[in-house]
Design a protein around this motif. Sequence first.
Motif: not given
Ligand code: URA
Length: 197
Positions: A45-49, A52, A58-59, A63, A85, A166
């Motif tokens: 994925g991209e980055a933690p929210g 997370e 992650p995730f 999402a 991520n 995504h």
């Molecule tokens: N979206 C992401 O790209 N990564 C995560 O860990 C959570 C949401």
Amino acid sequence: MEKEEELNNLRLQIERDNPSPELKEQATQLVFGDGSIDADILFIGEAPGKKEDISGTPFVGRAGKFLNEMLEKINLSREDVYITNIVKYRPLNNRDPLNNEKQAFLPYLIKQINIIKPRLIITLGRHSMNCFLPEHRISEAHGKLTNTLYKYEDKEYEYNILPLFHPAAAIYNQSLKGSLVEDFLTIPKILSELTTK
Ligand code: URA
């Protein structure tokens, strides 16, 4: 060295090197990865929210729930795959990761991939896809397997990349959601073809 030890060392290395001090300072913790280190499938994925960042996994937010539901549809669970991520610390207010942040974490992502050695890398969203396939557009590339020779530090790595939309973007857009689910359902066939090669 065992994979687990290599991954632990990599995590420590990220903490020591501190590739993005601004992100680290604002985040609760490093979100390194989750799942089976022997997995055939690696999701990026991209980055933690926010969730997370709090949980260190992650995730796990909305999402993530959607991702879990789609995994269930193909008879897989989170324990069967590995999820990470590009950027390992949460950007504040869930903004998109910046180019310099993605670049800063890329060397660690490449190491993480090369330790796990998945058969199939599934990128979630355009940021993750563009790390490996900079010329591709997600609107055309989604759901299509690409075998790529990725050059990094004078070495070449052969990766099988399947770009998907995504899940966070798909939650708010019914047509993206339909495409994402449709693409997701092709994963078992793509994987079995890679396995029997
Ligand atoms: N979206 C992401 O790209 N990564 C995560 O860990 C959570 C949401």
